[in-house]
Scaffold this active site. Structure first.
Site, PDB file in Angstrom:
ATOM      1  N   HIS A  63       0.846  -1.193   0.000  1.00 53.82           N
ATOM      2  CA  HIS A  63       0.000   0.000   0.000  1.00 53.82           C
ATOM      3  C   HIS A  63       0.886   1.250   0.000  1.00 53.82           C
ATOM      4  CE1 HIS A  63      -3.556  -2.457   1.367  1.00 53.82           C
ATOM      5  NE2 HIS A  63      -2.568  -3.229   1.754  1.00 53.82           N
ATOM      6  N   HIS A 104      -3.792   3.167  -3.304  1.00 54.01           N
ATOM      7  CA  HIS A 104      -3.951   2.736  -1.919  1.00 54.01           C
ATOM      8  C   HIS A 104      -3.422   1.324  -1.711  1.00 54.01           C
ATOM      9  CE1 HIS A 104      -5.730   1.434   1.851  1.00 54.01           C
ATOM     10  NE2 HIS A 104      -6.170   2.653   2.094  1.00 54.01           N
ATOM     11  N   GLU A 113     -16.608  -4.267  24.868  1.00 54.15           N
ATOM     12  CA  GLU A 113     -15.716  -5.395  25.139  1.00 54.15           C
ATOM     13  C   GLU A 113     -14.455  -5.369  24.282  1.00 54.15           C
ATOM     14  OE1 GLU A 113     -19.902  -6.574  26.264  1.00 54.15           O
ATOM     15  OE2 GLU A 113     -18.969  -5.647  24.501  1.00 54.15           O
ATOM     16  N   HIS A 154     -27.429 -15.487  25.682  1.00 53.13           N
ATOM     17  CA  HIS A 154     -26.432 -15.306  26.740  1.00 53.13           C
ATOM     18  C   HIS A 154     -25.778 -16.616  27.174  1.00 53.13           C
ATOM     19  CE1 HIS A 154     -27.820 -11.255  26.874  1.00 53.13           C
ATOM     20  NE2 HIS A 154     -27.179 -10.961  27.995  1.00 53.13           N
TER      21      HIS A 154
END
Length: 674
Positions: free
Chosen positions: A28, A262, A411, A473
């Protein structure tokens, strides 16, 4: 130093970046060419480090977020002498120290492994927190700054919200982030995917923001000076840069601001490599070169940095002389040695949940492990990291005297911040949440394993026994996923992650002892929500056998069958074994396997003692059967789950799913008929 030479140095970085990608035929180059001006001024004029000791703990740190811009970083570090031109020229090749995305190497000046966008700058937030924490304890003399570099992609990754929010909330004025805003992504321009006002977004999070021409040396300095002067907030520099700056076609016309540069070499993108080299002041026949005036400029800059480092080290020496006890503590914090703790003195309540047992251990840590930082994703009172929090306090803006980070519901951000803390050094990061939400954390767990970082994960509510909360859960497949990390070797040939699921409260103490003493890799503790009956004759000394990964809970001479499990299911096997002995007269051996990865590292004699060859084996797991298939073998049987859970009290689910001593009895009887 005149801007003429400074700009020549930036062009030198552009030249080397383009040449690396061209020779490798992949990479890149465009972003690296656009970001060269900022990184050049950062390294030559602002970043403090010791050129002769890149591991100096009091150095400033630079965290690269867009790992695809590694050519820029390697080119920059070549100017500082940590990479040779030959190594740079071998970009992306086998055995080269210049991989396609940077891999942490402090001695060479690479502070973090980067690649997955968003994590690099989030790790910088963690390092900035660690700096604040340590400065609070040892004094202003060890102040240093954390710099990071982010791209359009990193700004868009969801993790940037958590990093931006937490850094702003804590007022991390030691954090400076350069946003390389070139308006071009890998496959599109940014206007095709976003219209947000980045400056206002970060200002809303509590950052100071300045927008500049990111290719103008004077404007970069002005922004850097403002960042250094900021005393209340993290600082974002939005640098409007030119993708592929300096790239030209064969006729010398501009090939800048092209999406194609890029992600591919200039020649493949449509530019002319030779003409670009010439445009940047180089020789197309020998593009891997450092210009004489640039070499002189960096020699002068390096000398100034050496002087600065020498003065800081002298200041530290005077502090150590005046504060010998603190100096010893400082050295201990930055050593690879685990804190000393008498784990046998920790008193556990028999029959408790292993998350509660973990809280007891964490309470001892809060009183005895002064450099531990614990974090929870808005679940401290449920994942029981509050066992630690109750004996300390949470970080606040201007106050890092405590040892707890309230991450909020983030998280992945929390896990990545922990990686940054570990990379900075001097602290022991611990993070907690429900096991099912380890799914949110996996990208950071993998990077922690790759970087060999001793982050500790506390994952509670480890099975379908979450019960009434239902299948969203209830972790079913999560243990199998994380156990795979035991099987992946890191670059040192070691298990990349230590994964522990203790069977009762005493095993939990030992699991934490294993975790604290593991200073080489991440450790995962998988803990129960519900109470678990203690294993027979359970105590700390007996549970110490778990350090071998698996051990015999109930031994049988000339065993007819071996029962093996981890966590809650071991106690269920003990119940089933009692019934098998009483009603079938069988010799039953029961094994607790806290970590197959550790167990398989033991000698063959020990493995054969625990799992005798030729004896039928039965395993029970609250997750996918594959959790135990490697231990049970093809001639055994595993009782596990191959479906999602349901909402009901966990005792009902135990009955419905067959996690009872009665079903252990029935399944073993069937196994032995075969």
């Amino acid at each position: 130093m005149s801007n003429v030479t400074v700009n020549r140095a930036a062009d030198n970085i552009r030249l080397l970046s383009a040449a690396m990608v061209e020779k490798a035929k992949s990479g890149h180059p465009g972003g690296a060419m656009g970001g060269a001006d900022f990184i050049n001024i950062l390294y030559s004029e602002y970043l403090n480090y010791d050129p002769s000791d890149r591991n100096w703990v009091n150095r400033d740190r630079f965290f690269l977020d867009p790992g695809h811009m590694s050519p820029m970083l390697y080119a920059q570090l070549a100017l500082t002498g940590t990479y040779s031109l030959e190594e740079v020229a071998n970009f992306r090749q086998w055995g080269s120290p210049t991989p396609g995305h940077p891999e942490v190497d402090f001695a060479r000046g690479v502070e973090n492994t980067s690649g997955p966008l968003g994590q690099g700058h989030t790790m910088a937030v963690g390092a900035a927190i660690a700096e604040k924490f340590l400065k609070e304890r040892f004094g202003e003399w060890m102040s240093h700054d954390i710099y990071t570099f982010i791209s359009d992609g990193g700004i868009q990754e969801e993790i940037s919200q958590g990093a931006g929010r937490i850094a702003g909330f804590l007022g991390l004025n030691n954090l400076v982030m350069f946003y390389d805003s070139n308006d071009i992504q890998l496959s599109t321009t940014t206007e095709e995917v976003t219209t947000e006002d980045t400056a206002k977004k970060y200002e809303a999070w509590g950052w100071s923001v300045m927008t500049i021409d990111g290719n103008n040396a004077d404007e970069i300095r002005k922004a850097m000076d403002a960042a250094k002067a900021e005393t209340e907030k993290p600082f974002l520099i939005i640098g409007k840069t030119i993708m592929g700056k300096g790239a030209v076609k064969a006729d010398g016309s501009s090939f800048e601001k092209m999406v194609s540069t890029h992600g591919q070499p200039l020649s493949a993108a449509g530019a002319c490599f030779d003409s670009t080299v010439k445009n940047l002041g180089g020789d197309a026949a020998n593009p891997f070169a450092i210009f004489d005036d640039v070499a002189e400029m960096y020699a002068s800059a390096q000398a100034k940095k050496a002087e600065y480092a020498a003065a800081k080290k002298a200041e530290q020496a005077e502090w150590e002389k005046a504060n010998p006890a603190l100096a010893a503590k400082f050295a201990k914090f930055f050593s690879d040695e685990a804190p000393e703790l008498d784990f046998s003195a920790i008193e556990q309540k028999a029959g408790a949940a292993t998350r509660a047992a973990s809280a007891t251990v964490l309470g001892a840590f809060a009183e005895q492990v002064e450099n531990m930082i614990v974090s929870s994703a808005d679940l401290a009172n449920s994942d029981k990291t509050d066992g630690f929090l109750k004996k300390t306090s949470s970080f606040k803006k201007g106050d890092f005297s405590g040892q707890f980070l309230q991450s909020g519901v983030a998280e992945l951000t929390m896990a990545s911040i922990a990686n940054g803390m570990a990379l900075h050094g001097g602290v022991i990061p611990v993070v907690g949440t429900f096991f099912v939400f380890s799914d949110y954390m996996k990208p950071a767990i993998r990077i922690a394993a790759l970087q060999e970082l001793p982050v500790k994960y506390v994952w509670t509510h480890d099975a379908f026994r979450v019960g009434e909360d239902g299948p969203t859960h209830q972790p079913i497949e999560q243990e199998a996923q994380i156990r795979l990390m035991e099987k992946v070797k890191n670059h040192k040939g070691e298990n990349s992650t230590l994964v522990l699921r203790p069977a009762d409260v005493e095993e939990t103490t030992v699991a934490w002892e294993m975790a604290l003493k593991n200073t080489k890799t991440p450790t995962a503790l998988i803990l129960s929500r519900q109470n678990i009956k203690n294993l027979p004759n359970s105590n700390y000394e007996t549970a110490l056998q778990a350090i071998k990964g698996a051990y015999i809970v109930e031994k049988a001479e000339n065993a007819d069958v071996v029962l093996v499990a981890s966590g809650s299911e071991v106690a269920t096997l003990v119940d089933g074994a009692a019934k098998l002995r009483a009603e079938k007269g069988l010799n039953v051996q029961v094994v607790s396997a806290i970590s197959e990865g550790v167990f398989r590292n033991q000698d063959k004699t020990y493995q054969a003692e625990v799992l005798p060859v030729g004896v039928p084996r039965f395993g029970m797991t609250a997750g996918l059967p594959v959790n135990l298939e490697g231990l049970v073998g093809e001639n055994g049987a595993v009782w596990g789950l191959d479906h999602f859970g349901y909402s009901a009290p966990y005792t009902v689910l135990d009955e419905k799913f067959g996690f009872t001593g009665e079903n252990v009895f029935n399944q073993v009887v069937e196994l032995l008929k075969k």
